[in-house]
Design a protein around this motif. Structure first.
Motif, PDB file in Angstrom:
ATOM      1  N   SER A  34       0.888  -1.245   0.009  1.00 20.98           N
ATOM      2  CA  SER A  34      -0.025  -0.068   0.032  1.00 20.98           C
ATOM      3  C   SER A  34       0.800   1.215  -0.174  1.00 20.98           C
ATOM      4  O   SER A  34       1.923   1.672   0.934  1.00 20.98           O
ATOM      5  N   LEU A  35       0.688   2.154  -0.732  1.00 17.24           N
ATOM      6  CA  LEU A  35       1.371   3.517  -1.011  1.00 17.24           C
ATOM      7  C   LEU A  35       0.455   4.346  -0.534  1.00 17.24           C
ATOM      8  O   LEU A  35      -0.594   4.824  -0.951  1.00 17.24           O
ATOM      9  N   SER A  36       0.844   5.002   0.684  1.00 17.22           N
ATOM     10  CA  SER A  36       0.014   5.957   1.540  1.00 17.22           C
ATOM     11  C   SER A  36       0.677   7.305   1.598  1.00 17.22           C
ATOM     12  O   SER A  36       1.667   7.191   2.335  1.00 17.22           O
ATOM     13  N   LEU A  37       0.317   8.087   0.649  1.00 20.70           N
ATOM     14  CA  LEU A  37       0.859   9.498   0.622  1.00 20.70           C
ATOM     15  C   LEU A  37       0.010  10.406   1.560  1.00 20.70           C
ATOM     16  O   LEU A  37      -0.395  11.426   0.804  1.00 20.70           O
ATOM     17  N   SER A  38       0.022  10.391   2.749  1.00 22.44           N
ATOM     18  CA  SER A  38      -0.714  11.388   3.509  1.00 22.44           C
ATOM     19  C   SER A  38       0.152  12.608   3.667  1.00 22.44           C
ATOM     20  O   SER A  38       1.236  12.289   3.785  1.00 22.44           O
ATOM     21  N   GLU A  39      -0.648  13.490   4.106  1.00 25.26           N
ATOM     22  CA  GLU A  39      -0.086  15.113   4.290  1.00 25.26           C
ATOM     23  C   GLU A  39       1.014  14.746   5.421  1.00 25.26           C
ATOM     24  O   GLU A  39       2.113  15.102   5.761  1.00 25.26           O
ATOM     25  N   LEU A  40       0.524  14.092   6.475  1.00 26.31           N
ATOM     26  CA  LEU A  40       1.122  13.870   7.757  1.00 26.31           C
ATOM     27  C   LEU A  40       2.324  12.720   7.654  1.00 26.31           C
ATOM     28  O   LEU A  40       3.374  13.218   8.187  1.00 26.31           O
ATOM     29  N   ARG A  41       2.114  11.791   6.984  1.00 28.61           N
ATOM     30  CA  ARG A  41       3.070  10.750   6.766  1.00 28.61           C
ATOM     31  C   ARG A  41       4.265  11.193   5.941  1.00 28.61           C
ATOM     32  O   ARG A  41       5.475  10.823   5.980  1.00 28.61           O
ATOM     33  N   CYS A  42       4.035  12.060   4.909  1.00 28.98           N
ATOM     34  CA  CYS A  42       5.152  12.677   4.103  1.00 28.98           C
ATOM     35  C   CYS A  42       5.572  13.906   4.346  1.00 28.98           C
ATOM     36  O   CYS A  42       6.135  14.712   3.733  1.00 28.98           O
ATOM     37  N   LYS A  43       5.097  14.714   5.299  1.00 32.48           N
ATOM     38  CA  LYS A  43       5.540  16.145   5.770  1.00 32.48           C
ATOM     39  C   LYS A  43       7.080  16.161   5.745  1.00 32.48           C
ATOM     40  O   LYS A  43       7.579  17.108   5.229  1.00 32.48           O
ATOM     41  N   LEU A  45       9.065  14.542   3.937  1.00 27.52           N
ATOM     42  CA  LEU A  45       9.960  14.510   2.596  1.00 27.52           C
ATOM     43  C   LEU A  45       9.264  15.748   1.799  1.00 27.52           C
ATOM     44  O   LEU A  45      10.023  16.232   0.939  1.00 27.52           O
ATOM     45  N   LEU A  46       8.110  16.262   1.936  1.00 25.56           N
ATOM     46  CA  LEU A  46       7.745  17.279   1.128  1.00 25.56           C
ATOM     47  C   LEU A  46       8.222  18.742   1.313  1.00 25.56           C
ATOM     48  O   LEU A  46       8.352  19.309   0.528  1.00 25.56           O
ATOM     49  N   LYS A  47       8.434  18.913   2.523  1.00 24.20           N
ATOM     50  CA  LYS A  47       8.925  20.197   3.099  1.00 24.20           C
ATOM     51  C   LYS A  47      10.269  20.713   2.227  1.00 24.20           C
ATOM     52  O   LYS A  47      10.495  21.615   1.414  1.00 24.20           O
ATOM     53  N   PRO A  48      11.221  19.706   2.160  1.00 24.14           N
ATOM     54  CA  PRO A  48      12.662  20.202   1.461  1.00 24.14           C
ATOM     55  C   PRO A  48      12.038  20.101  -0.066  1.00 24.14           C
ATOM     56  O   PRO A  48      12.965  20.753  -0.825  1.00 24.14           O
ATOM     57  N   LEU A  49      11.138  19.255  -0.568  1.00 23.69           N
ATOM     58  CA  LEU A  49      11.154  19.112  -2.017  1.00 23.69           C
ATOM     59  C   LEU A  49      10.349  20.575  -2.442  1.00 23.69           C
ATOM     60  O   LEU A  49      10.340  20.832  -3.419  1.00 23.69           O
ATOM     61  N   GLU A  50       9.503  20.917  -1.370  1.00 29.61           N
ATOM     62  CA  GLU A  50       8.541  22.236  -2.028  1.00 29.61           C
ATOM     63  C   GLU A  50       9.565  23.409  -1.937  1.00 29.61           C
ATOM     64  O   GLU A  50       9.385  24.436  -2.658  1.00 29.61           O
ATOM     65  N   ALA A  51      10.708  23.331  -1.203  1.00 31.46           N
ATOM     66  CA  ALA A  51      11.627  24.325  -1.185  1.00 31.46           C
ATOM     67  C   ALA A  51      12.643  24.410  -2.127  1.00 31.46           C
ATOM     68  O   ALA A  51      13.208  25.506  -2.339  1.00 31.46           O
ATOM     69  N   ILE A  52      12.732  23.465  -2.801  1.00 33.59           N
ATOM     70  CA  ILE A  52      13.826  23.388  -4.047  1.00 33.59           C
ATOM     71  C   ILE A  52      13.260  24.330  -5.216  1.00 33.59           C
ATOM     72  O   ILE A  52      12.144  24.398  -5.602  1.00 33.59           O
ATOM     73  N   ASP A  53      14.077  25.288  -5.650  1.00 38.82           N
ATOM     74  CA  ASP A  53      13.899  26.051  -6.697  1.00 38.82           C
ATOM     75  C   ASP A  53      14.051  25.213  -7.857  1.00 38.82           C
ATOM     76  O   ASP A  53      14.952  24.243  -8.277  1.00 38.82           O
ATOM     77  N   GLY A  54      13.072  25.480  -8.651  1.00 36.25           N
ATOM     78  CA  GLY A  54      12.980  24.494  -9.946  1.00 36.25           C
ATOM     79  C   GLY A  54      12.446  25.003 -11.256  1.00 36.25           C
ATOM     80  O   GLY A  54      12.427  26.305 -11.314  1.00 36.25           O
ATOM     81  N   GLU A  55      11.919  24.091 -12.161  1.00 34.93           N
ATOM     82  CA  GLU A  55      11.416  24.625 -13.226  1.00 34.93           C
ATOM     83  C   GLU A  55      10.157  25.237 -13.183  1.00 34.93           C
ATOM     84  O   GLU A  55       9.748  25.758 -14.229  1.00 34.93           O
ATOM     85  N   ARG A  56       9.287  25.001 -12.275  1.00 35.13           N
ATOM     86  CA  ARG A  56       8.029  25.613 -12.132  1.00 35.13           C
ATOM     87  C   ARG A  56       7.515  26.165 -10.800  1.00 35.13           C
ATOM     88  O   ARG A  56       8.224  25.503  -9.756  1.00 35.13           O
ATOM     89  N   GLU A  57       6.714  26.747 -10.593  1.00 35.02           N
ATOM     90  CA  GLU A  57       5.880  27.179  -9.439  1.00 35.02           C
ATOM     91  C   GLU A  57       4.653  26.542  -9.389  1.00 35.02           C
ATOM     92  O   GLU A  57       4.215  25.776 -10.315  1.00 35.02           O
ATOM     93  N   GLY A  58       3.907  26.483  -8.282  1.00 33.20           N
ATOM     94  CA  GLY A  58       2.559  25.980  -7.931  1.00 33.20           C
ATOM     95  C   GLY A  58       2.796  25.205  -6.818  1.00 33.20           C
ATOM     96  O   GLY A  58       3.490  24.448  -6.323  1.00 33.20           O
ATOM     97  N   ARG A  59       1.350  24.859  -6.427  1.00 35.50           N
ATOM     98  CA  ARG A  59       1.056  24.202  -5.168  1.00 35.50           C
ATOM     99  C   ARG A  59       1.634  22.674  -5.123  1.00 35.50           C
ATOM    100  O   ARG A  59       1.546  22.239  -3.991  1.00 35.50           O
ATOM    101  N   ASP A  60       1.709  22.151  -6.286  1.00 34.26           N
ATOM    102  CA  ASP A  60       1.720  20.601  -6.456  1.00 34.26           C
ATOM    103  C   ASP A  60       3.311  20.496  -6.698  1.00 34.26           C
ATOM    104  O   ASP A  60       3.663  19.238  -6.842  1.00 34.26           O
TER     105      ASP A  60
END
Length: 132
Positions: A34-43, A45-60
């Motif tokens: 089971s792949l469970s990508l809940s906000e709480l379980r992945c927080k 992981l997501l925080k450093p990924l969202e901080a990366i400067d990248g090729e695009r912006e957006g909530r996703d």
């Protein structure tokens, strides 16, 4: 170690620790079926990924990078299209669309669909509070 692969590293913004954490996270998910990508379980992981400067912006942006890394790791684990890595996919609280006000590519949603299509034994898909 698959986390050392250049494709995984690129998806994680060249952050080795994040790539290793995602790889460990996926190993547990494969054992559970089971792949469970809940906000709480992945927080963590997501925080450093969202901080990366990248090729695009957006909530996703963080969700896209996480799902992209998972897709690449599945391929490196040897799962090809139609093989059953998961029986269940749950995505909870991850924005899967970039922007509501402007039409933009739904890259995170596309990655979620890609993971679903790669698992012939998938019995349940839940997208909860994903800003669709």
């Amino acid at each position: 170690n698959f986390a050392q692969d250049a494709s995984v590293q690129r998806a994680c913004g060249w952050q080795r620790k994040v790539a290793a954490d995602i790889s460990d996270f996926l190993d547990v998910a494969l054992e559970e079926g089971s792949l469970s990508l809940s906000e709480l379980r992945c927080k963590h992981l997501l925080k450093p990924l969202e901080a990366i400067d990248g090729e695009r912006e957006g909530r996703d942006r963080g969700a896209f990078r996480l799902l992209k890394a998972v897709s690449i790791l599945l391929r490196l684990h040897g799962f090809q299209r139609g093989e059953p890595p998961f029986r269940e996919l749950v995505i909870y609280g991850q924005p899967l669309l970039g922007r509501k006000e402007h039409p933009s590519p739904a890259r995170a949603l596309e990655q979620a669909v890609h993971i679903c299509r790669s698992s012939a034994q998938l019995k349940c898909v839940q997208l909860i509070n994903c800003h669709l």
